[in-house]
Design a protein around this motif. Structure first.
Motif, PDB file in Angstrom:
ATOM      1  N   GLN A  98      75.918  29.741  53.642  1.00 35.80           N
ATOM      2  CA  GLN A  98      76.480  28.456  54.225  1.00 35.80           C
ATOM      3  C   GLN A  98      77.368  27.617  53.157  1.00 35.80           C
ATOM      4  OE1 GLN A  98      73.576  25.411  55.077  1.00 35.80           O
ATOM      5  NE2 GLN A  98      75.061  24.212  56.141  1.00 35.80           N
ATOM      6  N   PHE A  99      76.796  27.784  51.966  1.00 34.38           N
ATOM      7  CA  PHE A  99      77.648  26.848  50.922  1.00 34.38           C
ATOM      8  C   PHE A  99      78.867  27.695  50.755  1.00 34.38           C
ATOM      9  CE2 PHE A  99      79.066  26.817  46.311  1.00 34.38           C
ATOM     10  CZ  PHE A  99      78.994  25.487  46.197  1.00 34.38           C
ATOM     11  N   ARG A 100      78.837  29.065  50.619  1.00 40.76           N
ATOM     12  CA  ARG A 100      80.594  29.793  50.566  1.00 40.76           C
ATOM     13  C   ARG A 100      81.367  29.512  51.652  1.00 40.76           C
ATOM     14  NH1 ARG A 100      77.118  35.279  48.996  1.00 40.76           N
ATOM     15  NH2 ARG A 100      76.559  34.748  46.782  1.00 40.76           N
ATOM     16  N   ARG A 101      80.599  29.441  53.074  1.00 41.36           N
ATOM     17  CA  ARG A 101      81.565  29.239  53.969  1.00 41.36           C
ATOM     18  C   ARG A 101      81.886  27.728  54.176  1.00 41.36           C
ATOM     19  NH1 ARG A 101      77.746  30.597  57.366  1.00 41.36           N
ATOM     20  NH2 ARG A 101      76.870  28.687  57.835  1.00 41.36           N
ATOM     21  N   GLU A 102      81.051  26.891  53.795  1.00 47.25           N
ATOM     22  CA  GLU A 102      81.636  25.398  54.174  1.00 47.25           C
ATOM     23  C   GLU A 102      82.510  25.152  52.965  1.00 47.25           C
ATOM     24  OE1 GLU A 102      81.291  23.973  56.681  1.00 47.25           O
ATOM     25  OE2 GLU A 102      79.606  25.172  57.611  1.00 47.25           O
ATOM     26  N   TYR A 106      87.913  24.584  51.416  1.00 50.77           N
ATOM     27  CA  TYR A 106      88.431  23.687  50.497  1.00 50.77           C
ATOM     28  C   TYR A 106      89.039  24.552  49.321  1.00 50.77           C
ATOM     29  CZ  TYR A 106      86.056  20.798  53.689  1.00 50.77           C
ATOM     30  OH  TYR A 106      85.770  20.136  54.863  1.00 50.77           O
ATOM     31  N   VAL A 107      88.419  25.472  48.695  1.00 50.02           N
ATOM     32  CA  VAL A 107      88.711  26.099  47.457  1.00 50.02           C
ATOM     33  C   VAL A 107      88.523  27.627  47.769  1.00 50.02           C
ATOM     34  CG1 VAL A 107      87.993  24.361  45.975  1.00 50.02           C
ATOM     35  CG2 VAL A 107      86.449  26.112  46.481  1.00 50.02           C
ATOM     36  N   ASP A 108      89.368  28.531  46.819  1.00 50.80           N
ATOM     37  CA  ASP A 108      89.325  29.766  47.154  1.00 50.80           C
ATOM     38  C   ASP A 108      88.102  30.498  46.539  1.00 50.80           C
ATOM     39  OD1 ASP A 108      89.516  29.701  44.387  1.00 50.80           O
ATOM     40  OD2 ASP A 108      91.527  30.612  44.217  1.00 50.80           O
ATOM     41  N   LYS A 109      87.958  31.740  46.833  1.00 48.40           N
ATOM     42  CA  LYS A 109      86.782  32.368  46.834  1.00 48.40           C
ATOM     43  C   LYS A 109      86.371  32.505  45.087  1.00 48.40           C
ATOM     44  CE  LYS A 109      86.828  35.694  50.671  1.00 48.40           C
ATOM     45  NZ  LYS A 109      87.054  37.044  51.032  1.00 48.40           N
ATOM     46  N   ALA A 110      87.188  32.441  44.392  1.00 48.75           N
ATOM     47  CA  ALA A 110      87.208  32.404  42.969  1.00 48.75           C
ATOM     48  C   ALA A 110      86.298  31.211  42.417  1.00 48.75           C
ATOM     49  CB  ALA A 110      88.215  32.790  42.063  1.00 48.75           C
ATOM     50  N   GLU A 111      86.947  30.039  43.050  1.00 50.93           N
ATOM     51  CA  GLU A 111      86.403  28.756  42.590  1.00 50.93           C
ATOM     52  C   GLU A 111      85.088  28.731  43.377  1.00 50.93           C
ATOM     53  OE1 GLU A 111      86.382  24.799  41.135  1.00 50.93           O
ATOM     54  OE2 GLU A 111      87.217  26.645  40.645  1.00 50.93           O
ATOM     55  N   VAL A 112      84.691  29.174  44.193  1.00 55.45           N
ATOM     56  CA  VAL A 112      83.375  29.032  45.221  1.00 55.45           C
ATOM     57  C   VAL A 112      82.404  29.803  44.279  1.00 55.45           C
ATOM     58  CG1 VAL A 112      81.903  29.570  46.979  1.00 55.45           C
ATOM     59  CG2 VAL A 112      84.101  28.738  47.564  1.00 55.45           C
ATOM     60  N   ALA A 113      82.942  31.045  43.704  1.00 57.51           N
ATOM     61  CA  ALA A 113      81.861  31.780  42.944  1.00 57.51           C
ATOM     62  C   ALA A 113      81.639  30.994  41.585  1.00 57.51           C
ATOM     63  CB  ALA A 113      82.691  33.132  42.595  1.00 57.51           C
TER      64      ALA A 113
END
Length: 122
Positions: A98-102, A106-113
Motif C-alpha cells: 500500500q505504501f509503494r502504491r500510494e 508522487y515519486v518514482d520507484k527508486a525514491e519509494v525504495a
C-alpha cells in the motif's frame, strides 16, 4: 627607449603567469598546488597528502509511519512538507505494498525504495 625589460624580469613575469595558471586550474575542493617564484625559475610543489575522512557508520532507525510525529517524518532525508502531507494522507498503512502504491503516485520507484528503508509499518 627600451621595449623589453631584462631577462630576469621576463622570467619573473612568466613565473607569475605560471602561478596564475596553476591556481586557476586547481580543483577548488582539493588542496591547491603551491608555486614558489624565484628570479629565474618556478618550482611547483605537489599538494600535501591528506588523510581520508573517517567513514561514519550511521545506522538507519526506521520510524513507524502510522504513529510517527511530523518531526520524525521530516527527519527522513529528502522528506519535506509535501511528502509529509502525502505520508499522513494515507494513514493507516496496512502493508508495504500500500505504501509503494500510494507514495508511488508522487515519486518514482527508486525514491519509494529509498524511502522504504526509513519506515516500518506496524
Amino acid at each position: 627607449m627600451r621595449r623589453f625589460t631584462s631577462l630576469p624580469m621576463l622570467l619573473s613575469l612568466s613565473a607569475l603567469v605560471a602561478v596564475v595558471a596553476c591556481s586557476s586550474n586547481a580543483n577548488k575542493d582539493a588542496d591547491t598546488t603551491a608555486a614558489v617564484v624565484t628570479d629565474t625559475a618556478v618550482a611547483v610543489t605537489e599538494p600535501a597528502a591528506t588523510s581520508t575522512p573517517a567513514v561514519v557508520d550511521t545506522k538507519i532507525v526506521p520510524v513507524n509511519i502510522n504513529t510517527a510525529t511530523d518531526a520524525e517524518l521530516l527527519s527522513i532525508p529528502g522528506v519535506g512538507p509535501r511528502m509529509l502531507r502525502e505520508f499522513k494522507e494515507y494513514r493507516p498503512y496496512t502493508s508495504i505494498e500500500q505504501f509503494r502504491r500510494e507514495i508511488g503516485k508522487y515519486v518514482d520507484k527508486a525514491e519509494v525504495a529509498r524511502l522504504e528503508q526509513y519506515i516500518v509499518i506496524k
